[in-house]
Scaffold this motif. Sequence first.
Motif, mmCIF file in Angstrom:
data_model
loop_
_atom_site.group_PDB
_atom_site.id
_atom_site.type_symbol
_atom_site.label_atom_id
_atom_site.label_comp_id
_atom_site.label_asym_id
_atom_site.label_seq_id
_atom_site.Cartn_x
_atom_site.Cartn_y
_atom_site.Cartn_z
ATOM 1 N N GLU A 102 5.692 1.447 14.054
ATOM 2 C CA GLU A 102 5.175 2.597 13.303
ATOM 3 C C GLU A 102 3.686 2.441 13.036
ATOM 4 O O GLU A 102 3.179 1.338 12.841
ATOM 5 C CB GLU A 102 5.926 2.761 11.978
ATOM 6 N N ARG A 103 3.007 3.576 12.988
ATOM 7 C CA ARG A 103 1.567 3.624 12.700
ATOM 8 C C ARG A 103 1.392 4.339 11.364
ATOM 9 O O ARG A 103 1.873 5.447 11.180
ATOM 10 C CB ARG A 103 0.850 4.378 13.809
ATOM 11 N N TYR A 104 0.698 3.676 10.433
ATOM 12 C CA TYR A 104 0.491 4.222 9.100
ATOM 13 C C TYR A 104 -0.992 4.496 8.870
ATOM 14 O O TYR A 104 -1.804 3.568 8.955
ATOM 15 C CB TYR A 104 0.983 3.242 8.038
ATOM 16 N N PRO A 105 -1.383 5.740 8.578
ATOM 17 C CA PRO A 105 -2.788 6.024 8.282
ATOM 18 C C PRO A 105 -3.181 5.419 6.936
ATOM 19 O O PRO A 105 -2.449 5.550 5.957
ATOM 20 C CB PRO A 105 -2.850 7.550 8.238
ATOM 21 N N MET A 106 -4.296 4.733 6.908
ATOM 22 C CA MET A 106 -4.765 4.080 5.681
ATOM 23 C C MET A 106 -5.930 4.853 5.097
ATOM 24 O O MET A 106 -6.721 5.449 5.831
ATOM 25 C CB MET A 106 -5.186 2.639 5.980
ATOM 26 N N PHE A 114 0.856 -1.183 0.000
ATOM 27 C CA PHE A 114 0.000 0.000 0.000
ATOM 28 C C PHE A 114 0.891 1.231 0.000
ATOM 29 O O PHE A 114 1.938 1.247 0.641
ATOM 30 C CB PHE A 114 -0.879 0.015 1.261
ATOM 31 N N LEU A 115 0.463 2.259 -0.689
ATOM 32 C CA LEU A 115 1.174 3.526 -0.664
ATOM 33 C C LEU A 115 0.496 4.385 0.391
ATOM 34 O O LEU A 115 -0.675 4.725 0.263
ATOM 35 C CB LEU A 115 1.109 4.195 -2.035
ATOM 36 N N VAL A 116 1.219 4.716 1.464
ATOM 37 C CA VAL A 116 0.621 5.449 2.577
ATOM 38 C C VAL A 116 1.381 6.742 2.852
ATOM 39 O O VAL A 116 2.580 6.836 2.620
ATOM 40 C CB VAL A 116 0.547 4.607 3.871
ATOM 41 N N ARG A 117 0.647 7.710 3.356
ATOM 42 C CA ARG A 117 1.254 8.974 3.751
ATOM 43 C C ARG A 117 1.876 8.774 5.141
ATOM 44 O O ARG A 117 1.198 8.380 6.081
ATOM 45 C CB ARG A 117 0.194 10.062 3.815
ATOM 46 N N PHE A 118 3.149 9.034 5.212
ATOM 47 C CA PHE A 118 3.869 8.874 6.465
ATOM 48 C C PHE A 118 4.691 10.135 6.690
ATOM 49 O O PHE A 118 5.625 10.411 5.951
ATOM 50 C CB PHE A 118 4.760 7.629 6.426
ATOM 51 N N ARG A 119 4.296 10.905 7.696
ATOM 52 C CA ARG A 119 4.881 12.217 7.951
ATOM 53 C C ARG A 119 4.742 13.073 6.696
ATOM 54 O O ARG A 119 3.637 13.332 6.264
ATOM 55 C CB ARG A 119 6.303 12.079 8.465
ATOM 56 N N ASP A 120 5.852 13.490 6.073
ATOM 57 C CA ASP A 120 5.738 14.344 4.882
ATOM 58 C C ASP A 120 6.065 13.595 3.592
ATOM 59 O O ASP A 120 6.410 14.196 2.587
ATOM 60 C CB ASP A 120 6.648 15.576 5.025
ATOM 61 N N LYS A 121 5.932 12.254 3.621
ATOM 62 C CA LYS A 121 6.273 11.447 2.451
ATOM 63 C C LYS A 121 5.178 10.423 2.159
ATOM 64 O O LYS A 121 4.337 10.147 3.000
ATOM 65 C CB LYS A 121 7.579 10.695 2.694
ATOM 66 N N LEU A 122 5.244 9.880 0.960
ATOM 67 C CA LEU A 122 4.445 8.715 0.603
ATOM 68 C C LEU A 122 5.396 7.533 0.544
ATOM 69 O O LEU A 122 6.416 7.588 -0.144
ATOM 70 C CB LEU A 122 3.768 8.903 -0.754
ATOM 71 N N ILE A 123 5.065 6.476 1.279
ATOM 72 C CA ILE A 123 5.949 5.311 1.299
ATOM 73 C C ILE A 123 5.154 4.032 1.042
ATOM 74 O O ILE A 123 3.983 3.935 1.417
ATOM 75 C CB ILE A 123 6.713 5.183 2.637
#
Length: 157
Positions: free
Chosen positions: A81-85, A47-56
Amino acid sequence: YLLKPIQEEEVRRAVDKWRLLTGADKSDYKQKVDTLISEQQTDRQSFLVRFRDKLIPVSQSDIAYCYTSEEKVYAFGYNGERYPMEHTLEALQGMLSAKKFYRANRQFIISRDAVVDVSVWFGSRLSVNLKVEIPEKIIVPKARVPEFKLWLKSSQE
């Protein structure tokens, strides 16, 4: 043709049309629908997730569990780590491998690799203990216990 993500109702309509045009029987229909749905369910590897100021990219293998709280869904990694989905738990359930992930209850989808053990809980329910910290106890409802045990057993083989 069908566009991804495939919706079950769209598949059924397409297969109904195929059946009508080819004269195929109902067993062919069910087999085609099951094949299409299962192929989609294991298609998503990351999944491509927004993490802080990046997409990872976050791989399925890096996810210990998914959790929903206050209408927000997060994937939690083994690294803490917590990743918003951007998806609901229902949508994630269809995207994650059914062999590796299980919808334990309304709040949690758990990875088989994260399960340490399972305790018997009040009222014939089960409490699942993971390798990582969790925000609240994961309780498998009584009605889902047989299915959960089957998943746990089959994923070990």
